[in-house]
Design a protein around this motif. Structure first.
Motif, mmCIF file in Angstrom:
data_model
loop_
_atom_site.group_PDB
_atom_site.id
_atom_site.type_symbol
_atom_site.label_atom_id
_atom_site.label_comp_id
_atom_site.label_asym_id
_atom_site.label_seq_id
_atom_site.Cartn_x
_atom_site.Cartn_y
_atom_site.Cartn_z
ATOM 1 N N ALA A 9 0.848 -1.186 0.000
ATOM 2 C CA ALA A 9 0.000 0.000 0.000
ATOM 3 C C ALA A 9 0.887 1.241 0.000
ATOM 4 C CB ALA A 9 -0.903 -0.012 1.221
ATOM 5 N N PRO A 10 1.296 1.687 -1.181
ATOM 6 C CA PRO A 10 2.198 2.841 -1.237
ATOM 7 C C PRO A 10 1.549 4.104 -0.680
ATOM 8 C CG PRO A 10 1.466 2.221 -3.434
ATOM 9 C CD PRO A 10 0.929 1.190 -2.498
ATOM 10 N N TYR A 11 2.367 4.919 -0.040
ATOM 11 C CA TYR A 11 1.910 6.200 0.484
ATOM 12 C C TYR A 11 1.549 7.096 -0.697
ATOM 13 C CZ TYR A 11 1.874 10.390 3.389
ATOM 14 O OH TYR A 11 1.495 11.536 4.051
ATOM 15 N N PRO A 12 0.387 7.739 -0.668
ATOM 16 C CA PRO A 12 -0.009 8.610 -1.785
ATOM 17 C C PRO A 12 1.018 9.717 -2.024
ATOM 18 C CG PRO A 12 -1.834 8.296 -0.248
ATOM 19 C CD PRO A 12 -0.616 7.715 0.401
ATOM 20 N N THR A 13 1.289 9.974 -3.287
ATOM 21 C CA THR A 13 2.298 10.974 -3.631
ATOM 22 C C THR A 13 1.701 12.283 -4.132
ATOM 23 O OG1 THR A 13 2.516 10.037 -5.846
ATOM 24 C CG2 THR A 13 4.064 9.254 -4.144
ATOM 25 N N ALA A 26 -1.665 2.658 3.752
ATOM 26 C CA ALA A 26 -0.227 2.965 3.742
ATOM 27 C C ALA A 26 0.303 3.067 5.173
ATOM 28 C CB ALA A 26 0.038 4.261 2.982
ATOM 29 N N LEU A 27 -0.456 3.725 6.042
ATOM 30 C CA LEU A 27 -0.042 3.831 7.439
ATOM 31 C C LEU A 27 -0.077 2.476 8.141
ATOM 32 C CD1 LEU A 27 -1.814 7.174 8.394
ATOM 33 C CD2 LEU A 27 0.641 6.807 8.047
ATOM 34 N N ALA A 28 -1.030 1.628 7.761
ATOM 35 C CA ALA A 28 -1.125 0.301 8.363
ATOM 36 C C ALA A 28 0.095 -0.548 8.015
ATOM 37 C CB ALA A 28 -2.409 -0.403 7.926
ATOM 38 N N VAL A 29 0.577 -0.451 6.776
ATOM 39 C CA VAL A 29 1.788 -1.177 6.384
ATOM 40 C C VAL A 29 2.966 -0.687 7.217
ATOM 41 C CG1 VAL A 29 3.456 -1.518 4.515
ATOM 42 C CG2 VAL A 29 1.002 -1.770 4.061
ATOM 43 N N SER A 30 3.101 0.627 7.332
ATOM 44 C CA SER A 30 4.187 1.190 8.129
ATOM 45 C C SER A 30 4.066 0.784 9.590
ATOM 46 C CB SER A 30 4.167 2.719 8.000
ATOM 47 O OG SER A 30 5.145 3.293 8.820
ATOM 48 N N ALA A 31 2.862 0.870 10.137
ATOM 49 C CA ALA A 31 2.639 0.509 11.544
ATOM 50 C C ALA A 31 2.942 -0.966 11.790
ATOM 51 C CB ALA A 31 1.203 0.834 11.957
ATOM 52 N N GLN A 32 2.552 -1.827 10.867
ATOM 53 C CA GLN A 32 2.826 -3.257 11.030
ATOM 54 C C GLN A 32 4.328 -3.528 11.050
ATOM 55 O OE1 GLN A 32 1.101 -5.697 11.951
ATOM 56 N NE2 GLN A 32 2.293 -7.492 11.384
ATOM 57 N N ALA A 78 -8.951 12.848 5.115
ATOM 58 C CA ALA A 78 -7.647 12.246 4.801
ATOM 59 C C ALA A 78 -6.853 13.147 3.866
ATOM 60 C CB ALA A 78 -7.843 10.865 4.177
ATOM 61 N N ARG A 79 -7.521 13.711 2.866
ATOM 62 C CA ARG A 79 -6.826 14.585 1.914
ATOM 63 C C ARG A 79 -6.324 15.853 2.614
ATOM 64 N NH1 ARG A 79 -10.551 14.598 -1.536
ATOM 65 N NH2 ARG A 79 -9.863 12.646 -2.471
ATOM 66 N N ASP A 80 -7.152 16.439 3.474
ATOM 67 C CA ASP A 80 -6.717 17.627 4.222
ATOM 68 C C ASP A 80 -5.521 17.311 5.111
ATOM 69 O OD1 ASP A 80 -8.752 19.075 3.047
ATOM 70 O OD2 ASP A 80 -10.035 19.098 4.832
ATOM 71 N N LEU A 81 -5.554 16.159 5.762
ATOM 72 C CA LEU A 81 -4.442 15.742 6.617
ATOM 73 C C LEU A 81 -3.184 15.540 5.786
ATOM 74 C CD1 LEU A 81 -3.321 14.832 9.368
ATOM 75 C CD2 LEU A 81 -4.234 12.539 8.870
ATOM 76 N N TRP A 82 -3.318 14.823 4.685
ATOM 77 C CA TRP A 82 -2.171 14.564 3.808
ATOM 78 C C TRP A 82 -1.567 15.882 3.319
ATOM 79 C CZ3 TRP A 82 -0.574 15.761 -1.046
ATOM 80 C CH2 TRP A 82 0.481 15.014 -1.573
#
Length: 111
Positions: A9-13, A26-32, A78-82
């Motif tokens: 799940a790549p982090y959105p660019t 993407a965050l779940a992959v990193s967190a795992q 999510a978009r605002d946070l990103w």
């Protein structure tokens, strides 16, 4: 098939690619990865465990936003946070404002 070295799940660019699901995945992959790296020896890497907990929290909130307020709201959130993370320039100002709203003096916290 996803291999251990591929990015499931790549982090959105770019902002157009951001949805609550994509950002949460993407965050779940990193967190795992952080969780697996620290679960057996958390005393060795407090920073990674701390980041894992915070990533988990963002995932939780995005999923709850989808469930409670709908996908469109969660995607906008999510978009605002990103975009805030990607820009980075206003994070300190937001934090200052929020602390003030909570009745906390940011200067006192900084000491």
């Amino acid at each position: 098939m996803v291999t251990p070295t591929s990015n499931a799940a790549p982090y959105p660019t770019c902002a157009d690619d951001v949805t609550a699901d994509r950002l949460a995945a993407a965050l779940a992959v990193s967190a795992q990865r952080r969780y697996v790296a620290t679960i057996d020896v958390p005393e060795l890497d407090y920073t990674a465990m701390n980041l894992f907990v915070k990533e988990w929290g963002v995932i939780y909130l995005l999923r709850e936003a989808q469930e409670r307020a709908g996908v469109d709201f969660a995607d906008r959130l999510a978009r605002d946070l990103w975009e805030a993370w990607a820009d980075g320039s206003g994070l300190g100002e937001f934090l200052w404002e929020w602390l003030t709203e909570y009745g906390i003096d940011p200067k006192t916290v900084a000491r």
